[in-house]
Design an enzyme around this catalytic site. Sequence first.
Site, PDB file in Angstrom:
ATOM      1  N   LYS A 224      -2.920  17.514  -1.846  1.00  0.00           N
ATOM      2  CA  LYS A 224      -1.909  18.384  -1.217  1.00  0.00           C
ATOM      3  C   LYS A 224      -0.690  18.483  -2.125  1.00  0.00           C
ATOM      4  CE  LYS A 224       1.359  17.926   1.953  1.00  0.00           C
ATOM      5  NZ  LYS A 224       2.297  18.960   1.430  1.00  0.00           N
ATOM      6  N   GLY A 277       7.223  11.116  -4.205  1.00  0.00           N
ATOM      7  CA  GLY A 277       8.234  11.966  -3.585  1.00  0.00           C
ATOM      8  C   GLY A 277       9.426  11.127  -3.162  1.00  0.00           C
ATOM      9  N   SER A 278      10.125  11.625  -2.170  1.00  0.00           N
ATOM     10  CA  SER A 278      11.372  10.972  -1.773  1.00  0.00           C
ATOM     11  C   SER A 278      11.108   9.682  -0.991  1.00  0.00           C
ATOM     12  CB  SER A 278      12.189  11.917  -0.890  1.00  0.00           C
ATOM     13  OG  SER A 278      11.533  12.074   0.348  1.00  0.00           O
ATOM     14  N   ASN A 279      12.104   8.816  -0.952  1.00  0.00           N
ATOM     15  CA  ASN A 279      12.013   7.589  -0.156  1.00  0.00           C
ATOM     16  C   ASN A 279      11.899   7.885   1.321  1.00  0.00           C
ATOM     17  OD1 ASN A 279      12.994   6.482  -2.721  1.00  0.00           O
ATOM     18  ND2 ASN A 279      13.043   4.604  -1.523  1.00  0.00           N
ATOM     19  N   VAL A 281      10.517  10.372   2.901  1.00  0.00           N
ATOM     20  CA  VAL A 281       9.153  10.718   3.301  1.00  0.00           C
ATOM     21  C   VAL A 281       8.211   9.547   3.020  1.00  0.00           C
ATOM     22  CG1 VAL A 281       7.228  12.291   2.876  1.00  0.00           C
ATOM     23  CG2 VAL A 281       9.576  13.177   2.901  1.00  0.00           C
ATOM     24  N   GLY A 282       8.385   8.924   1.854  1.00  0.00           N
ATOM     25  CA  GLY A 282       7.457   7.882   1.432  1.00  0.00           C
ATOM     26  C   GLY A 282       7.417   6.696   2.379  1.00  0.00           C
ATOM     27  N   GLU A 299       5.313   6.255  -4.917  1.00  0.00           N
ATOM     28  CA  GLU A 299       6.206   6.271  -6.088  1.00  0.00           C
ATOM     29  C   GLU A 299       7.403   7.117  -5.665  1.00  0.00           C
ATOM     30  OE1 GLU A 299       6.233   4.914  -9.097  1.00  0.00           O
ATOM     31  OE2 GLU A 299       8.060   6.080  -9.358  1.00  0.00           O
ATOM     32  N   CYS A 333      12.281  11.491 -11.321  1.00  0.00           N
ATOM     33  CA  CYS A 333      12.626  10.198 -10.733  1.00  0.00           C
ATOM     34  C   CYS A 333      13.075   9.215 -11.798  1.00  0.00           C
ATOM     35  CB  CYS A 333      11.485   9.649  -9.894  1.00  0.00           C
ATOM     36  SG  CYS A 333      10.002   9.451 -10.829  1.00  0.00           S
ATOM     37  N   GLU A 434      20.155   8.743  -4.720  1.00  0.00           N
ATOM     38  CA  GLU A 434      19.468   9.613  -5.665  1.00  0.00           C
ATOM     39  C   GLU A 434      19.892  11.057  -5.425  1.00  0.00           C
ATOM     40  OE1 GLU A 434      15.174  10.293  -5.349  1.00  0.00           O
ATOM     41  OE2 GLU A 434      15.063   9.970  -7.517  1.00  0.00           O
TER      42      GLU A 434
HETATM   43  C1  UN1 Z   1       8.621  11.031 -15.889  1.00  0.00           C
HETATM   44  O1  UN1 Z   1       9.799  11.169 -15.675  1.00  0.00           O
HETATM   45  O2  UN1 Z   1       8.183  10.577 -16.922  1.00  0.00           O
HETATM   46  O3  UN1 Z   1       8.576  12.205  -9.569  1.00  0.00           O
HETATM   47  C2  UN1 Z   1       7.622  11.415 -14.882  1.00  0.00           C
HETATM   48  C3  UN1 Z   1       8.897  11.826 -10.677  1.00  0.00           C
HETATM   49  C4  UN1 Z   1       8.086  10.708 -11.288  1.00  0.00           C
HETATM   50  C5  UN1 Z   1       7.344  11.185 -12.478  1.00  0.00           C
HETATM   51  C6  UN1 Z   1       8.276  11.329 -13.575  1.00  0.00           C
HETATM   52  N1  UN1 Z   1       7.182  10.134 -10.361  1.00  0.00           N
HETATM   53  O4  UN1 Z   1       9.826  12.332 -11.274  1.00  0.00           O
END
Ligand code: UN1
Length: 542
Positions: A224, A277-279, A281-282, A299, A333, A434
């Site tokens: 998704k 994605g975001s904290n 939602v995660g 992540e 991120c 963030e």
């Molecule tokens: C990167 O910055 O090398 O959502 C990849 C993100 C990370 C992936 C970044 N999970 O920005």
Amino acid sequence: MLLQIDKLKFVGHFRTAACVQASRGAPKRIVIYCWAQRFRNTLTVLPNNSMDTYRNFIGGEWVESTSSRMVQNLNPANTDDVIGSVRQATRDEAKRAVDAAAEAFRGWRATPAPARGRIVARAARLLEDHKEELAQILTREEGKTIAESRGELQRSINVAEFCAGESRRMNGETIQSELSSNFAYTIKQPLGVVACVTPWNFPVAIPVWKVAPALVAGNTVVFKPATLTPATGVRIVELFQEAGIPPGVLNLIIGSGSEAGDAIINHPAVKAVSFTGSNQVGIRLYEEVSRRGAKVQCEMGGKNPVLVMEDADMELAVESTAQGAFGSSGQRCTATSRVVVVNDVADEFVERIAKRAGSMRIGAGNDPATEMGPTVDEDQFKTVLSYIDIGRDDGATLVCGGSRAMGDGLDKGYFVNPTVFDHVTADMRIAREEIFGPVLSVLRVKDFDEAMQVANDCEYGLSSSIFTTDAVRVFRFVDEIETGMTHINSPTTGGEAHIPFGGIKGTGIGDREQGSTALDFYTDLKVVYVDYTGRKREGNLY
Ligand code: UN1
């Protein structure tokens, strides 16, 4: 967008022009096919009303959603450019995708891992063949510069290649036993259906780094993508389809998290969910999915610090910080969002970073001269601007930027000027939350010890960097910094395909992605005890 003729099916024949039908269904594009004695040429014409309505891919078929909930896919550099529209998949469609994946699992699990890897290797080749086309789509729907898009494509190709190779290395261990004529070994087995839920900011690389290892490990997948970046999601799945993925093994559902996403992650057949994605939602997703005993890998956010010491190469520190903070418009991120600089060199650093930020060429990503593109959509744009207000209100000193970027060709896009705040203190929201935009906070400290304490005073723990020429400090920093990845004298951003990626603290939950750890999340480990004595056990083995 230039389409290749082999993707289209002719419905007529004539020397000068033909209407063609997109191989995936309803009439979408008109191709003028010119033939002359000396040359053949194809032109693709997109009539105004011929936008793509992206389809879902369920059980090997491209199917139009029945939903009436539509959202448009807009170019964030110019919102007059409507790329396509998304029908937000229904719960039922999401459920059907999981059912299709569940049905395909037995056959895919029985397919030898190297044979699965060969298909992923073919997908890597196809990504390479279509690199420029995908990079153009990426820039158009996400906004990053074309150089950044090409970089993302190359990283995706690298990841797919690496994962294909891993298919020949799904090894376990053989382990000596305490007993004679006994030993144990381990095997890695696929989980079943896994869901890959991905964000808009790396709409090619992140799907590839989740889907490729999931498939190599023998799982079937429901993917998704974010609804803001459906075109790249569709193209990735088309390429995997072309590479020979059997029906049902990889499914695509384009829809909202609250409806389609919810139906996928809560489906009992889904054994694992990999989310980026975001904290906000995660964490919710983690709570829901782990409650029913399925595996979760999240992540999430970052608030990545750069430390600048008095012995730093200042030119390098400034350039690398600008790259980390303003590259991809700060929508990574791993973006640099805090600079912790010692007082001795703080004035110089601030002056130079402000000059660099002020000189950045802002514009549409498809212009090769552009250094920074727009933020991704109106929501993100407003969020970033509101953080700039918060920074001002909290008493930070605005050194440059701090507003919407105006000027030639920028008024139809979501452009924000690269922004630097000085004299930020650790308690301010712009130092803690963030922002996911081109906003950099400078925190001044007296020395290395205070720098470490400020850098670690943060709920996130993804990436970090230090600029110093002192080896002792480098190793103390590596030892003490609370982040999953760290860089020495280089930007906080980026990672390589064959190296694990991920964070600690509030950033990451579950196994690391990529590299030697890529398959860990997507496999169960089975331990096998073998006793070849042929006798009842005498010894005590607890
Ligand atoms: C990167 O910055 O090398 O959502 C990849 C993100 C990370 C992936 C970044 N999970 O920005």
